[in-house]
Design a protein around this motif. Sequence first.
Motif, PDB file in Angstrom:
ATOM      1  N   ALA A  81      52.581  46.560  55.382  1.00 29.87           N
ATOM      2  CA  ALA A  81      51.135  46.546  55.151  1.00 29.87           C
ATOM      3  C   ALA A  81      50.811  46.815  53.685  1.00 29.87           C
ATOM      4  N   TYR A  82      51.476  47.804  53.097  1.00 28.37           N
ATOM      5  CA  TYR A  82      51.240  48.129  51.686  1.00 28.37           C
ATOM      6  C   TYR A  82      51.640  46.952  50.803  1.00 28.37           C
ATOM      7  N   GLY A  83      52.754  46.315  51.145  1.00 30.07           N
ATOM      8  CA  GLY A  83      53.220  45.153  50.384  1.00 30.07           C
ATOM      9  C   GLY A  83      52.250  43.989  50.455  1.00 30.07           C
ATOM     10  N   ILE A  84      51.650  43.784  51.618  1.00 27.40           N
ATOM     11  CA  ILE A  84      50.675  42.694  51.783  1.00 27.40           C
ATOM     12  C   ILE A  84      49.458  42.931  50.895  1.00 27.40           C
ATOM     13  N   PHE A  85      48.981  44.183  50.854  1.00 30.45           N
ATOM     14  CA  PHE A  85      47.833  44.494  49.991  1.00 30.45           C
ATOM     15  C   PHE A  85      48.180  44.291  48.518  1.00 30.45           C
ATOM     16  N   ALA A  86      49.395  44.680  48.131  1.00 25.86           N
ATOM     17  CA  ALA A  86      49.820  44.496  46.743  1.00 25.86           C
ATOM     18  C   ALA A  86      49.929  43.015  46.413  1.00 25.86           C
ATOM     19  N   ALA A  87      50.469  42.224  47.343  1.00 22.80           N
ATOM     20  CA  ALA A  87      50.593  40.783  47.124  1.00 22.80           C
ATOM     21  C   ALA A  87      49.205  40.138  47.018  1.00 22.80           C
ATOM     22  N   ARG A  88      48.269  40.613  47.825  1.00 18.29           N
ATOM     23  CA  ARG A  88      46.894  40.086  47.782  1.00 18.29           C
ATOM     24  C   ARG A  88      46.278  40.343  46.406  1.00 18.29           C
ATOM     25  N   ARG A  89      46.499  41.547  45.865  1.00 18.22           N
ATOM     26  CA  ARG A  89      45.969  41.847  44.537  1.00 18.22           C
ATOM     27  C   ARG A  89      46.624  40.972  43.475  1.00 18.22           C
ATOM     28  N   ALA A  90      47.915  40.708  43.642  1.00 20.99           N
ATOM     29  CA  ALA A  90      48.638  39.913  42.651  1.00 20.99           C
ATOM     30  C   ALA A  90      48.228  38.446  42.685  1.00 20.99           C
ATOM     31  N   LEU A  91      47.929  37.923  43.864  1.00 25.00           N
ATOM     32  CA  LEU A  91      47.635  36.498  44.025  1.00 25.00           C
ATOM     33  C   LEU A  91      46.160  36.163  43.860  1.00 25.00           C
ATOM     34  N   ARG A  92      45.299  37.171  44.047  1.00 21.88           N
ATOM     35  CA  ARG A  92      43.857  36.922  43.948  1.00 21.88           C
ATOM     36  C   ARG A  92      43.255  37.815  42.881  1.00 21.88           C
ATOM     37  N   PRO A  93      42.961  37.268  41.714  1.00 19.84           N
ATOM     38  CA  PRO A  93      42.374  38.078  40.642  1.00 19.84           C
ATOM     39  C   PRO A  93      41.125  38.822  41.074  1.00 19.84           C
ATOM     40  N   SER A  94      40.365  38.255  42.007  1.00 23.77           N
ATOM     41  CA  SER A  94      39.137  38.910  42.449  1.00 23.77           C
ATOM     42  C   SER A  94      39.430  40.188  43.226  1.00 23.77           C
ATOM     43  N   ALA A  95      40.682  40.327  43.704  1.00 23.23           N
ATOM     44  CA  ALA A  95      41.043  41.525  44.456  1.00 23.23           C
ATOM     45  C   ALA A  95      41.461  42.661  43.545  1.00 23.23           C
ATOM     46  N   LEU A  96      41.612  42.358  42.272  1.00 23.07           N
ATOM     47  CA  LEU A  96      42.002  43.390  41.321  1.00 23.07           C
ATOM     48  C   LEU A  96      40.822  44.308  41.025  1.00 23.07           C
ATOM     49  N   VAL A  97      41.090  45.574  40.934  1.00 22.43           N
ATOM     50  CA  VAL A  97      40.074  46.527  40.502  1.00 22.43           C
ATOM     51  C   VAL A  97      40.323  46.787  39.030  1.00 22.43           C
ATOM     52  N   ALA A  98      39.325  46.608  38.203  1.00 23.87           N
ATOM     53  CA  ALA A  98      39.509  46.768  36.759  1.00 23.87           C
ATOM     54  C   ALA A  98      40.016  48.160  36.438  1.00 23.87           C
ATOM     55  N   CYS A 184      55.522  42.812  41.627  1.00 22.29           N
ATOM     56  CA  CYS A 184      56.783  43.563  41.715  1.00 22.29           C
ATOM     57  C   CYS A 184      56.723  44.608  42.825  1.00 22.29           C
ATOM     58  N   VAL A 185      55.576  45.299  42.930  1.00 22.80           N
ATOM     59  CA  VAL A 185      55.403  46.304  43.974  1.00 22.80           C
ATOM     60  C   VAL A 185      55.483  45.655  45.354  1.00 22.80           C
TER      61      VAL A 185
END
Length: 200
Positions: A81-98, A184-185
């Motif tokens: 689950a943690y890996g999926i959230f990290a992958a989502r942030r990596a693949l979707r710039p909109s998911a990144l928190v500045a 990487c995470v």
Amino acid sequence: MTPFLAGLGAGLGLIVAIGAQNAFVLRQGIRREWILPVVAVCVASDVALIFAGVGGIGGAVQGAPGLLAVIRWAGAAFLVAYGIFAARRALRPSALVAATGQMGGTVWSAALTALALTWFNPHVYLDTLVLLGSLANAQGEGRWLFGLGAAAGSALWFPTIGFGARGLRSFFARPASWRVLDGCVAALMMTLAVMLAAGT
């Protein structure tokens, strides 16, 4: 002081490795997000487990393979689950928190994540309760001093990577750097999940 130094070396030797817990502390440090509570949870958890091992709990853990199996599968599921959230942030710039220093999550979510990454990892029980416990008890009268040294290793390591990660902040001022880190995470978490599920 020899048992203390032996414990310090053994503790650092086991904890200074790339793993889910260290990756999370490093990420929190880079983001300057709830570093102190996260570090405190990790240190307190390690200290409790180390002294439980010195006190002889390791034998009970070795005698309960069913409990370790439950922990292993729960840990694997959490890492996925943690890996999926990290992958989502990596693949979707909109998911990144500045990374502007603003708190993106609550202190409770950060602390609970640190707790889960520690206590849902069956290797932490083998490392602290069994291995460090056995090494400590081999010291005879100096076993508690050995345990104190091992606990000091955790007390040194987690603040170092948590607060020391601020030095990487300029590099992570760019969203692309966060995408690389999260990628990487994600890969690390998925790899660890597979290894846990496989029992390695």
